[in-house]
Design an enzyme around this catalytic site. Structure first.
Site, PDB file in Angstrom:
ATOM      1  N   THR A 146      -8.932  -0.085   1.783  1.00  0.00           N
ATOM      2  CA  THR A 146      -8.711   0.714   0.528  1.00  0.00           C
ATOM      3  C   THR A 146      -7.850   1.776   0.899  1.00  0.00           C
ATOM      4  OG1 THR A 146     -10.654   1.564   0.469  1.00  0.00           O
ATOM      5  CG2 THR A 146     -10.385  -0.237  -0.849  1.00  0.00           C
TER       6      THR A 146
ATOM      7  N   GLY B 240       4.692  17.407   5.752  1.00  0.00           N
ATOM      8  CA  GLY B 240       5.313  18.621   5.215  1.00  0.00           C
ATOM      9  C   GLY B 240       6.648  18.825   5.962  1.00  0.00           C
TER      10      GLY B 240
ATOM     11  N   HIS C 208      23.766   1.882  30.935  1.00  0.00           N
ATOM     12  CA  HIS C 208      24.669   3.148  30.838  1.00  0.00           C
ATOM     13  C   HIS C 208      25.638   2.719  30.009  1.00  0.00           C
ATOM     14  CE1 HIS C 208      26.546   6.663  32.193  1.00  0.00           C
ATOM     15  NE2 HIS C 208      27.676   6.111  32.416  1.00  0.00           N
TER      16      HIS C 208
ATOM     17  N   GLU D 187       8.638  16.266   7.412  1.00  0.00           N
ATOM     18  CA  GLU D 187       9.579  15.240   6.878  1.00  0.00           C
ATOM     19  C   GLU D 187      10.146  15.525   5.478  1.00  0.00           C
ATOM     20  OE1 GLU D 187       7.916  11.324   9.682  1.00  0.00           O
ATOM     21  OE2 GLU D 187       7.770  11.223   7.500  1.00  0.00           O
TER      22      GLU D 187
ATOM     23  N   GLY E 185       0.689  -1.092   0.105  1.00  0.00           N
ATOM     24  CA  GLY E 185      -0.009   0.038  -0.023  1.00  0.00           C
ATOM     25  C   GLY E 185       0.662   1.249   0.105  1.00  0.00           C
TER      26      GLY E 185
HETATM   27  P1  FAD Z   1      -3.017   1.910   2.009  1.00  0.00           P
HETATM   28  O1  FAD Z   1      -1.716   1.827   2.747  1.00  0.00           O
HETATM   29  O2  FAD Z   1      -3.281   3.132   1.527  1.00  0.00           O
HETATM   30  O3  FAD Z   1      -3.329   0.597   1.268  1.00  0.00           O
HETATM   31  C1  FAD Z   1      -4.752   0.691   0.723  1.00  0.00           C
HETATM   32  C2  FAD Z   1      -4.532  -0.133  -0.581  1.00  0.00           C
HETATM   33  O4  FAD Z   1      -5.652  -0.479  -1.308  1.00  0.00           O
HETATM   34  C3  FAD Z   1      -3.715   0.649  -1.746  1.00  0.00           C
HETATM   35  O5  FAD Z   1      -2.651  -0.049  -2.055  1.00  0.00           O
HETATM   36  C4  FAD Z   1      -4.379   0.813  -2.715  1.00  0.00           C
HETATM   37  O6  FAD Z   1      -4.032   0.656  -4.078  1.00  0.00           O
HETATM   38  C5  FAD Z   1      -5.452  -0.374  -2.709  1.00  0.00           C
HETATM   39  N1  FAD Z   1      -6.888  -0.299  -3.124  1.00  0.00           N
HETATM   40  C6  FAD Z   1      -7.694   0.959  -2.879  1.00  0.00           C
HETATM   41  N2  FAD Z   1      -8.969   0.579  -3.775  1.00  0.00           N
HETATM   42  C7  FAD Z   1      -8.847  -0.481  -4.216  1.00  0.00           C
HETATM   43  C8  FAD Z   1      -9.758  -1.329  -4.901  1.00  0.00           C
HETATM   44  N3  FAD Z   1     -11.003  -0.910  -5.196  1.00  0.00           N
HETATM   45  N4  FAD Z   1      -9.416  -2.691  -5.256  1.00  0.00           N
HETATM   46  C9  FAD Z   1      -7.979  -3.080  -5.000  1.00  0.00           C
HETATM   47  N5  FAD Z   1      -7.359  -2.442  -4.118  1.00  0.00           N
HETATM   48  C10 FAD Z   1      -7.595  -1.192  -3.920  1.00  0.00           C
HETATM   49  N6  FAD Z   1       2.444   5.965   8.910  1.00  0.00           N
HETATM   50  C11 FAD Z   1       3.274   5.563   9.970  1.00  0.00           C
HETATM   51  O7  FAD Z   1       2.707   5.042  10.482  1.00  0.00           O
HETATM   52  N7  FAD Z   1       4.584   5.719   9.930  1.00  0.00           N
HETATM   53  C12 FAD Z   1       5.283   6.496   8.810  1.00  0.00           C
HETATM   54  O8  FAD Z   1       6.411   6.774   8.896  1.00  0.00           O
HETATM   55  C13 FAD Z   1       4.460   6.928   7.913  1.00  0.00           C
HETATM   56  N8  FAD Z   1       5.013   7.614   6.765  1.00  0.00           N
HETATM   57  C14 FAD Z   1       4.204   8.050   5.856  1.00  0.00           C
HETATM   58  C15 FAD Z   1       4.575   8.861   4.912  1.00  0.00           C
HETATM   59  C16 FAD Z   1       4.034   9.373   3.731  1.00  0.00           C
HETATM   60  C17 FAD Z   1       4.705  10.290   2.547  1.00  0.00           C
HETATM   61  C18 FAD Z   1       2.729   9.062   3.795  1.00  0.00           C
HETATM   62  C19 FAD Z   1       1.865   9.413   2.581  1.00  0.00           C
HETATM   63  C20 FAD Z   1       2.000   8.211   4.810  1.00  0.00           C
HETATM   64  C21 FAD Z   1       2.773   7.646   5.690  1.00  0.00           C
HETATM   65  N9  FAD Z   1       1.968   6.906   6.703  1.00  0.00           N
HETATM   66  C22 FAD Z   1       2.955   6.651   7.840  1.00  0.00           C
HETATM   67  C23 FAD Z   1       0.922   6.433   6.959  1.00  0.00           C
HETATM   68  C24 FAD Z   1       0.739   5.081   6.439  1.00  0.00           C
HETATM   69  O9  FAD Z   1       1.216   4.989   5.047  1.00  0.00           O
HETATM   70  C25 FAD Z   1      -0.818   4.713   6.314  1.00  0.00           C
HETATM   71  O10 FAD Z   1      -1.243   5.073   7.614  1.00  0.00           O
HETATM   72  C26 FAD Z   1      -1.033   3.174   5.978  1.00  0.00           C
HETATM   73  O11 FAD Z   1      -0.426   3.003   4.747  1.00  0.00           O
HETATM   74  C27 FAD Z   1      -2.418   2.829   6.012  1.00  0.00           C
HETATM   75  O12 FAD Z   1      -2.471   1.630   5.759  1.00  0.00           O
HETATM   76  P2  FAD Z   1      -4.007   1.058   4.799  1.00  0.00           P
HETATM   77  O13 FAD Z   1      -3.631  -0.570   4.464  1.00  0.00           O
HETATM   78  O14 FAD Z   1      -4.926   1.382   5.724  1.00  0.00           O
HETATM   79  O15 FAD Z   1      -4.127   1.923   3.552  1.00  0.00           O
HETATM   80  P1  NAD Z   2      -1.385  16.361   8.750  1.00  0.00           P
HETATM   81  O1  NAD Z   2      -2.851  16.433   9.191  1.00  0.00           O
HETATM   82  O2  NAD Z   2      -0.551  15.698   9.753  1.00  0.00           O
HETATM   83  O3  NAD Z   2      -1.099  17.866   8.739  1.00  0.00           O
HETATM   84  C1  NAD Z   2      -1.685  18.644   7.788  1.00  0.00           C
HETATM   85  C2  NAD Z   2      -1.560  20.036   8.263  1.00  0.00           C
HETATM   86  O4  NAD Z   2      -1.968  21.091   7.330  1.00  0.00           O
HETATM   87  C3  NAD Z   2      -2.148  20.336   9.564  1.00  0.00           C
HETATM   88  O5  NAD Z   2      -1.059  21.141  10.556  1.00  0.00           O
HETATM   89  C4  NAD Z   2      -3.227  21.706   9.122  1.00  0.00           C
HETATM   90  O6  NAD Z   2      -3.338  22.543  10.141  1.00  0.00           O
HETATM   91  C5  NAD Z   2      -2.251  22.261   7.828  1.00  0.00           C
HETATM   92  N1  NAD Z   2      -3.401  22.914   6.793  1.00  0.00           N
HETATM   93  C6  NAD Z   2      -4.466  22.352   6.339  1.00  0.00           C
HETATM   94  N2  NAD Z   2      -4.914  23.201   5.527  1.00  0.00           N
HETATM   95  C7  NAD Z   2      -3.957  24.371   5.343  1.00  0.00           C
HETATM   96  C8  NAD Z   2      -3.917  25.462   4.551  1.00  0.00           C
HETATM   97  N3  NAD Z   2      -4.752  25.934   3.702  1.00  0.00           N
HETATM   98  N4  NAD Z   2      -2.805  26.407   4.710  1.00  0.00           N
HETATM   99  C9  NAD Z   2      -2.019  25.986   5.576  1.00  0.00           C
HETATM  100  N5  NAD Z   2      -1.866  24.843   6.429  1.00  0.00           N
HETATM  101  C10 NAD Z   2      -2.852  24.044   6.386  1.00  0.00           C
HETATM  102  O7  NAD Z   2      -1.462  15.590   7.349  1.00  0.00           O
HETATM  103  P2  NAD Z   2      -0.213  15.291   6.467  1.00  0.00           P
HETATM  104  O8  NAD Z   2       1.016  15.868   7.024  1.00  0.00           O
HETATM  105  O9  NAD Z   2      -0.530  15.671   5.002  1.00  0.00           O
HETATM  106  O10 NAD Z   2       0.024  13.615   6.587  1.00  0.00           O
HETATM  107  C11 NAD Z   2      -1.408  12.923   6.286  1.00  0.00           C
HETATM  108  C12 NAD Z   2      -1.261  11.649   7.092  1.00  0.00           C
HETATM  109  O11 NAD Z   2      -0.230  10.664   7.083  1.00  0.00           O
HETATM  110  C13 NAD Z   2      -1.370  12.037   8.637  1.00  0.00           C
HETATM  111  O12 NAD Z   2      -2.466  11.210   9.232  1.00  0.00           O
HETATM  112  C14 NAD Z   2      -0.184  11.286   9.215  1.00  0.00           C
HETATM  113  O13 NAD Z   2      -0.082  10.986  10.422  1.00  0.00           O
HETATM  114  C15 NAD Z   2       0.433  10.346   8.155  1.00  0.00           C
HETATM  115  N6  NAD Z   2       1.662  10.523   8.054  1.00  0.00           N
HETATM  116  C16 NAD Z   2       2.429   9.943   9.193  1.00  0.00           C
HETATM  117  C17 NAD Z   2       3.921   9.825   9.210  1.00  0.00           C
HETATM  118  C18 NAD Z   2       4.428   9.228  10.418  1.00  0.00           C
HETATM  119  O14 NAD Z   2       4.121   8.475  11.198  1.00  0.00           O
HETATM  120  N7  NAD Z   2       6.052   9.642  10.521  1.00  0.00           N
HETATM  121  C19 NAD Z   2       4.571  10.352   8.299  1.00  0.00           C
HETATM  122  C20 NAD Z   2       3.871  11.105   7.052  1.00  0.00           C
HETATM  123  C21 NAD Z   2       2.480  10.934   7.051  1.00  0.00           C
END
Ligand code: FAD
Ligand code: NAD
Length: 471
Positions: A147, A189, A450, A191, A43
């Site tokens: 999804t 934003g 330690h 990271e 995913g």
């Molecule tokens: P997803 O991982 O989005 O998986 C859903 C899958 O379903 C996708 O592969 C999609 O192709 C598939 N799919 C959708 N619709 C269909 C369909 N109709 N038929 C077949 N397949 C379908 N979380 C952390 O805990 N630590 C992190 O460091 C972290 N870093 C992140 C960095 C970024 C840049 C982003 C964007 C997210 C990050 N997250 C992180 C969040 C994390 O990626 C998500 O919380 C996690 O992937 C959620 O898992 P999920 O299985 O619910 O959904």
């Molecule tokens: P987020 O919800 O963490 O942050 C979005 C930020 O954008 C908020 O602080 C909000 O106030 C601001 N914002 C919204 N509209 C705005 C506007 N018009 N102008 C200026 N600021 C505005 O969302 P994200 O950073 O996009 O991450 C999405 C998801 O992915 C989160 O749920 C996050 O937990 C997950 N994620 C997790 C990790 C991790 O665990 N290390 C890394 C990447 C992503």
């Protein structure tokens, strides 16, 4: 898939929620199929999220350290050059290794992997448009919707993943932008902003709220990390909203104004990263064919056993309530299967850690000070700075602190907040403490090796119920 055979469980989505549920189901002896359209498993997290971003964070941090932090360590290096192409290849290698690994685990655990896009035909049947052409149908006694989510778009700025990008473009830029504007100072934003700032971009983060890191981050910690990131070169505009953007010319124009209205400003950038949050993804899933609704934020509505209003159809991961985190999705994958096989599953939503993988890292679990204040809870604080920790001193990496928040009467831990080196690993101890209902004294009286950074963790706990020794 054989059309005749009915599976015990069909999972739509092979992300962290879906693939973990599939493996757990296979291990539990269920006949299980997982449908994924991406062409690879894992995913968002493995393909375009957690994993590729951490690869770039790690390697850009190494480059930054070598460029700025070697002389005082007695290491003299010659010409240092970024080879972005190789850095991106290293990232791709990590991603491929892990997604293939999940495919191997599917085989090992008898999970049928169907490459295609699934949609509900009826309450027990998923029609699949196969990636290789053609169609099939799979029937399930139980069905999981896993999804996931997609980036929330910013009205008026059309994403092309080249100069107007989401995180997906931000992990694959072909050259280092001169100027990058990041809309949203949440985890993505900060990271991805860190990565490009370290690689040489001038990064400006525009955040609507008065703090970076999102509302879950403790305000004191948020202020500290903001200062540290600013020292590394990132610029911040807080309490500021982006009102519109114009990407019709090479130099993108971004209009911003004070969140409460008033002062306007025009920023320019060659790349703009839209990072204003993610929203559940259910497009094309055919929910209308079975009468399932989503709430006002696009989330599938479920009960405590992950059941939608059609009880054999469950939803897990980003597509439903709760923090959008991979480890939360993973816990739900296991618990949802256990509800089928054992009628019992468990996820403690009060003990899900959050980590931001900047340098230093920020990590927390439980409640923060501003939340407890709002609830009128009486609490105590115990904190300890890494500048007083021996290992941080030997590592010349002393920025940050550990902060315990405990119940004023009982000493029970309510939250742990860390900004500092290795915070993401250290928070596991805080999570375990919270899960076991520990008091700060339980942690403070536990021996910690330690010299380690986790002694700062122990001493912050000691400070919460008494006094730290080294500060
Ligand atoms: P997803 O991982 O989005 O998986 C859903 C899958 O379903 C996708 O592969 C999609 O192709 C598939 N799919 C959708 N619709 C269909 C369909 N109709 N038929 C077949 N397949 C379908 N979380 C952390 O805990 N630590 C992190 O460091 C972290 N870093 C992140 C960095 C970024 C840049 C982003 C964007 C997210 C990050 N997250 C992180 C969040 C994390 O990626 C998500 O919380 C996690 O992937 C959620 O898992 P999920 O299985 O619910 O959904
Ligand atoms: P987020 O919800 O963490 O942050 C979005 C930020 O954008 C908020 O602080 C909000 O106030 C601001 N914002 C919204 N509209 C705005 C506007 N018009 N102008 C200026 N600021 C505005 O969302 P994200 O950073 O996009 O991450 C999405 C998801 O992915 C989160 O749920 C996050 O937990 C997950 N994620 C997790 C990790 C991790 O665990 N290390 C890394 C990447 C992503």
């Amino acid at each position: 898939a054989s059309e005749a055979e009915e599976k015990d469980l069909v999972i739509v989505g092979g992300g962290v929620a879906g693939y973990v549920a599939a493996i757990k189901a296979g291990q539990s002896g269920l006949k299980v199929a997982c449908i994924e359209k991406r062409g690879t498993l894992g995913g968002t997290c493995l393909n375009v999220g957690c994993i590729p971003s951490k690869s770039l964070l790690n390697n850009s941090h190494l480059l930054h350290t070598i460029q700025h932090d070697t002389k005082n360590r007695g290491i003299e290096v010659g010409d240092i050059k970024l080879n972005l192409d190789v850095m991106m290849k290293a990232k791709d290698t990590s991603v491929q290794g892990l997604t293939k690994g999940v495919e191997f685990l599917f085989k090992k655990n008898n999970v049928e992997y169907i490459k295609g896009t699934g949609a509900f035909k009826d309450e027990h049947t998923i029609a699949v448009n196969l990636n290789d052409g053609g169609e099939t149908e799979v029937k399930g006694k139980n069905i999981f919707i896993a999804t996931g989510s997609e980036s929330t778009p910013f009205p008026g700025l059309t994403i092309n993943e080249e100069n107007v990008i989401t995180s997906t473009g931000a992990i694959a830029l072909k050259k280092v932008p001169k100027k990058m504007v990041v809309i949203g100072g949440g985890i993505i934003g900060l990271e991805m902003g860190s990565v490009w700032s370290r690689l040489g971009s001038e990064v400006t983060v525009v955040e609507f709220l008065g703090q970076i890191g999102g509302p879950g981050m403790d305000q004191e910690i948020s202020k500290q990390i903001q200062k540290m990131l600013a020292k590394q070169g990132m610029k911040f505009k807080l309490n500021t909203k982006v009102t519109k953007g114009d990407a019709s010319a090479e130099s993108i124009k971004i209009n911003v104004e004070a969140a409460k209205g008033g002062k306007e400003e025009l920023l320019d950038a060659d790349v703009v990263l839209v990072a204003i949050g993610r929203r559940p993804y259910t497009a094309g899933l055919g929910l209308e064919n079975i009468g399932l609704d989503v709430d006002e934020r696009g989330r599938l509505v479920i009960d405590q056993e992950y059941r939608t209003k059609i009880p054999h159809i469950r939803a897990i991961g980003d597509v439903t309530f709760g923090p959008m985190l991979a480890h939360k999705a993973e816990e739900e994958g296991v618990a949802a299967v256990e509800f089928i096989t054992k009628n019992y599953g468990h996820v403690n939503y009060n003990a899900i850690p959050s980590v931001m993988y900047t340098h230093p890292e920020v990590a927390w679990v439980g409640q923060n000070e501003q939340e407890l204040k709002a609830q009128g809870v009486k609490y105590k604080i115990g904190s300890f700075p890494f500048s007083a920790n021996s290992r941080a001193k030997t590592n010349l990496d002393t920025e940050g602190m550990v902060k315990f928040i405990t119940d004023a009467e009982t000493d029970r831990i309510l939250g742990v907040h860390i900004v500092g080196p290795n915070a993401g690993e250290m928070i596991a101890e805080g999570t375990l403490a919270l899960e076991y209902g520990a008091s700060a004294e339980d942690v403070g009286r536990t021996s910690h090796a330690h010299p380690t950074l986790s002694e700062a963790f122990k001493e912050a706990a000691m400070a919460a119920y008494g006094k730290a020794i080294h500060y």
